[in-house]
Design a protein around this motif. Structure first.
Motif, PDB file in Angstrom:
ATOM      1  N   LYS A  40      -5.258  47.242  33.471  1.00  0.00           N
ATOM      2  CA  LYS A  40      -3.383  46.758  32.609  1.00  0.00           C
ATOM      3  C   LYS A  40      -3.668  45.730  31.775  1.00  0.00           C
ATOM      4  O   LYS A  40      -2.885  45.066  30.588  1.00  0.00           O
ATOM      5  CB  LYS A  40      -3.017  46.918  33.577  1.00  0.00           C
ATOM      6  CG  LYS A  40      -2.577  48.312  33.706  1.00  0.00           C
ATOM      7  CD  LYS A  40      -1.481  48.496  34.978  1.00  0.00           C
ATOM      8  CE  LYS A  40      -0.828  49.787  35.307  1.00  0.00           C
ATOM      9  NZ  LYS A  40       0.083  49.998  36.288  1.00  0.00           N
ATOM     10  N   ILE A  41      -4.538  44.621  31.654  1.00  0.00           N
ATOM     11  CA  ILE A  41      -4.098  43.126  31.530  1.00  0.00           C
ATOM     12  C   ILE A  41      -5.208  42.359  31.640  1.00  0.00           C
ATOM     13  O   ILE A  41      -6.266  42.535  32.182  1.00  0.00           O
ATOM     14  CB  ILE A  41      -3.163  42.125  32.521  1.00  0.00           C
ATOM     15  CG1 ILE A  41      -2.796  41.051  31.372  1.00  0.00           C
ATOM     16  CG2 ILE A  41      -4.049  41.808  33.858  1.00  0.00           C
ATOM     17  CD1 ILE A  41      -1.960  40.254  31.967  1.00  0.00           C
ATOM     18  N   GLU A  42      -5.915  41.802  30.312  1.00  0.00           N
ATOM     19  CA  GLU A  42      -7.023  40.619  30.273  1.00  0.00           C
ATOM     20  C   GLU A  42      -6.902  39.471  29.600  1.00  0.00           C
ATOM     21  O   GLU A  42      -5.781  39.501  28.705  1.00  0.00           O
ATOM     22  CB  GLU A  42      -8.130  41.720  29.840  1.00  0.00           C
ATOM     23  CG  GLU A  42      -8.715  42.695  29.609  1.00  0.00           C
ATOM     24  CD  GLU A  42     -10.392  42.723  29.077  1.00  0.00           C
ATOM     25  OE1 GLU A  42     -10.280  42.372  27.579  1.00  0.00           O
ATOM     26  OE2 GLU A  42     -10.693  43.968  29.421  1.00  0.00           O
TER      27      GLU A  42
ATOM     28  N   SER B 269      -4.489  34.027  38.220  1.00  0.00           N
ATOM     29  CA  SER B 269      -4.268  33.795  39.925  1.00  0.00           C
ATOM     30  C   SER B 269      -3.017  34.244  40.572  1.00  0.00           C
ATOM     31  O   SER B 269      -2.803  35.320  41.438  1.00  0.00           O
ATOM     32  CB  SER B 269      -3.842  32.212  40.401  1.00  0.00           C
ATOM     33  OG  SER B 269      -3.216  31.860  42.332  1.00  0.00           O
ATOM     34  N   ALA B 270      -1.592  34.128  39.873  1.00  0.00           N
ATOM     35  CA  ALA B 270      -0.172  34.418  39.450  1.00  0.00           C
ATOM     36  C   ALA B 270      -0.418  36.740  39.952  1.00  0.00           C
ATOM     37  O   ALA B 270       0.090  37.116  40.543  1.00  0.00           O
ATOM     38  CB  ALA B 270       0.371  34.330  39.141  1.00  0.00           C
ATOM     39  N   LEU B 271      -1.591  36.706  38.787  1.00  0.00           N
ATOM     40  CA  LEU B 271      -1.589  38.202  38.434  1.00  0.00           C
ATOM     41  C   LEU B 271      -2.647  38.748  39.942  1.00  0.00           C
ATOM     42  O   LEU B 271      -3.252  40.421  40.266  1.00  0.00           O
ATOM     43  CB  LEU B 271      -2.452  38.122  37.987  1.00  0.00           C
ATOM     44  CG  LEU B 271      -1.632  38.461  36.954  1.00  0.00           C
ATOM     45  CD1 LEU B 271      -2.833  38.249  34.662  1.00  0.00           C
ATOM     46  CD2 LEU B 271      -0.892  39.414  35.924  1.00  0.00           C
ATOM     47  N   HIS B 272      -2.897  37.767  40.894  1.00  0.00           N
ATOM     48  CA  HIS B 272      -4.061  38.826  42.199  1.00  0.00           C
ATOM     49  C   HIS B 272      -5.355  39.343  41.499  1.00  0.00           C
ATOM     50  O   HIS B 272      -6.230  39.561  42.187  1.00  0.00           O
ATOM     51  CB  HIS B 272      -3.955  39.388  42.945  1.00  0.00           C
ATOM     52  CG  HIS B 272      -1.838  38.854  43.243  1.00  0.00           C
ATOM     53  ND1 HIS B 272      -1.427  38.195  44.231  1.00  0.00           N
ATOM     54  CD2 HIS B 272      -0.969  39.859  42.848  1.00  0.00           C
ATOM     55  CE1 HIS B 272      -0.270  38.231  44.820  1.00  0.00           C
ATOM     56  NE2 HIS B 272       0.289  38.435  44.025  1.00  0.00           N
ATOM     57  N   LEU B 273      -5.987  38.190  39.963  1.00  0.00           N
ATOM     58  CA  LEU B 273      -6.504  38.645  39.798  1.00  0.00           C
ATOM     59  C   LEU B 273      -7.963  37.496  39.623  1.00  0.00           C
ATOM     60  O   LEU B 273      -7.214  35.908  39.430  1.00  0.00           O
ATOM     61  CB  LEU B 273      -6.791  39.017  38.252  1.00  0.00           C
ATOM     62  CG  LEU B 273      -6.051  40.219  37.605  1.00  0.00           C
ATOM     63  CD1 LEU B 273      -6.310  40.700  36.228  1.00  0.00           C
ATOM     64  CD2 LEU B 273      -7.157  40.865  38.735  1.00  0.00           C
ATOM     65  N   GLU B 274      -9.426  37.639  40.354  1.00  0.00           N
ATOM     66  CA  GLU B 274     -10.455  36.001  40.457  1.00  0.00           C
ATOM     67  C   GLU B 274     -10.679  35.880  38.765  1.00  0.00           C
ATOM     68  O   GLU B 274     -10.870  36.949  38.641  1.00  0.00           O
ATOM     69  CB  GLU B 274     -11.483  36.331  41.218  1.00  0.00           C
ATOM     70  CG  GLU B 274     -12.156  36.128  41.378  1.00  0.00           C
ATOM     71  CD  GLU B 274     -13.682  36.517  42.233  1.00  0.00           C
ATOM     72  OE1 GLU B 274     -14.573  35.940  42.272  1.00  0.00           O
ATOM     73  OE2 GLU B 274     -13.656  37.235  42.867  1.00  0.00           O
TER      74      GLU B 274
END
Length: 458
Positions: A321-323, A449-454
């Motif tokens: 959904k997001i990059e 980090s806010a998106l909970h993505l590494e």
């Protein structure tokens, strides 16, 4: 030259020279006022480094090299001057660094880092081992400098502080000329004149390679010629010596061929980087390779393994959904072309332009152009200005947000508020580009980090 001391060794350009000298076996020391990844890298490679001012280190050196940001009243500069130790800027040290090499110098307002990296990639793909210096790490090589065994020295030729006037290139190349660095060049004509002087330093019977599509270069050529040098042009338009033909884009991959001055067509070449500007950059690198005798027919697959450089449309994190991307764009044209390239490669995504203004003088002088560029995104956020070498607490870029249409741009100088705004306005598919020549990577990591993505990069 047994020992060289660098003042400002944590900077991109100075650390690259230090790294190259370390590979050559020269003793290197250096100081900087704050740590940085490049400071830490040269320390790991064997440079004796210290934070703060350390005049004693300057006194132990044969030569002192200082960055453009270091002033005459710096304690280390004064100590070296008092001891009659040469204190040189980059431009003054480059003749020693490039002596005995065939220098391939890549200049231009935009695209010079990527083009230099592409040229290095082509030379290495031709089984050569060139020396090189550029303004960002080449992915895969994890460095922005190397002392090679072959005769070629590919170097990003920076116009700021007249760095590129320290070169006498075999091939001098310019990607484009568009006014920048108003803190150093008072007028657009001063800026253009610097490029004219650079091209004039091309060695006798050397080659000047220019982007024939660029309006700034076209204007320069009307008023200047370069006797004793071969002048060639590249680009999409007819009349260029190296013409880009059969360009097409499919599923985010660009294909193109090159028509050579001899009339032969070579290609197709495959490029994974988005935007027609990157096709132009690739054509420039191919033209330089051809001019120094490399068979381009042997390199048609070379760009398929080119990974670009750090902070040039570099993916930080993402999911379906997001990059989130980092980009070094800090001039309106860079923002504009990168946004256009992103739309080309990600047609189903909403584009977010998150911009950290870089230097007060540039932001003030080009504020209308920045507003126009940001207007091409679906959403825009302006972060706190990164002043770099300039300081004016009274200035704010908030008025630029007001110029962007449909109230789609906000000035949010606090990272936390900017991240909350992005999170609250995400759609089905979003692509966030963090434009910054300063602290943007910190923001992109906070956003991931806010998106909970590494994050995929440090």
């Amino acid at each position: 030259m047994n020992k060289v001391h660098f003042i400002g060794i944590g900077g991109t350009g100075i650390s690259a020279i230090a790294r190259l000298l370390l590979e050559r076996g020269v003793q290197v020391s250096g100081t900087d006022l704050q740590p940085s990844p490049y400071f830490e890298a040269v320390t790991r490679l064997g440079a004796f480094t210290r934070l703060g001012h350390h005049p004693d280190l300057a006194l132990e050196a044969d030569i002192v090299v200082r960055s453009s940001a270091v002033k005459d009243d710096d304690p280390e500069v004064q100590a070296a001057n008092n001891a009659a130790i040469p204190v040189l800027k980059r431009s003054e040290f480059l003749p020693q660094l490039t002596a005995g090499s065939k220098t391939l110098a890549i200049a231009g307002s935009h695209g010079k880092t990527t083009t230099t990296a592409m040229l290095v990639h082509l030379l290495r793909s031709a089984n050569l081992d060139p020396s090189f210096i550029l303004g960002a790490d080449i992915k895969g090589l994890h460095t922005n400098a190397h002392s090679g065994k072959d005769q070629f020295f590919a170097i990003e030729a920076d116009e700021y502080d007249y760095m590129f006037l320290g070169l006498n290139p075999t091939v001098s190349m310019v990607t484009n000329i568009e006014y920048d660095h108003p803190d150093f060049f008072p007028t657009p004509q001063d800026y253009t004149n610097a490029f004219v002087d650079f091209l004039g330093k091309t060695e006798e019977n050397g080659v000047i390679l220019l982007c024939g599509d660029d309006s700034g270069i076209q204007k320069m050529l009307k008023n200047n010629d370069f006797p004793g040098k071969q002048v060639c042009k590249y680009g999409f338009e007819q009349g260029n010596d190296f013409q880009i033909v059969e360009h097409e884009t499919s599923h985010g991959i660009q294909l193109f061929s090159i028509k050579l001055p001899e009339g032969e067509k070579v290609g197709p070449f495959t490029l994974h980087q988005p935007g027609t500007f990157n096709v132009s950059n690739a054509a420039a690198a191919l033209a330089v390779a051809h001019l120094v005798g490399i068979d381009l027919g042997e390199l048609t697959g070379a760009f398929s393994t080119f990974e670009s450089t750090s902070r040039r449309f570099e993916l930080v994190c993402g999911n379906e959904k997001i990059e989130v991307f980092n980009d070094y764009g800090h001039h309106p044209s860079q923002l504009l072309q990168t946004i256009k390239g992103a739309r080309q490669s990600y047609p189903a995504y909403k584009i977010w332009a998150v911009w950290e203004p870089h230097t007060i003088s540039r932001t003030k002088r080009l504020q209308h152009e920045f507003a126009t560029a940001l207007d091409q995104a679906d959403h825009a956020v302006i972060l706190k200005l990164f002043g770099a070498r300039e300081d004016d607490p009274s200035y704010s870029p908030c008025s630029i947000a007001d110029e962007v249409s449909h109230n789609k741009c906000l000035y949010l100088p606090e990272n936390e508020k900017a991240i909350v705004h992005i999170l609250e306005n995400l759609g089905e598919k979003d692509l966030v580009i963090v434009f910054s020549a300063g602290k943007g990577p910190e923001f992109s990591h906070e956003l991931c980090s806010a998106l909970h993505l590494e994050a995929s990069i440090d």
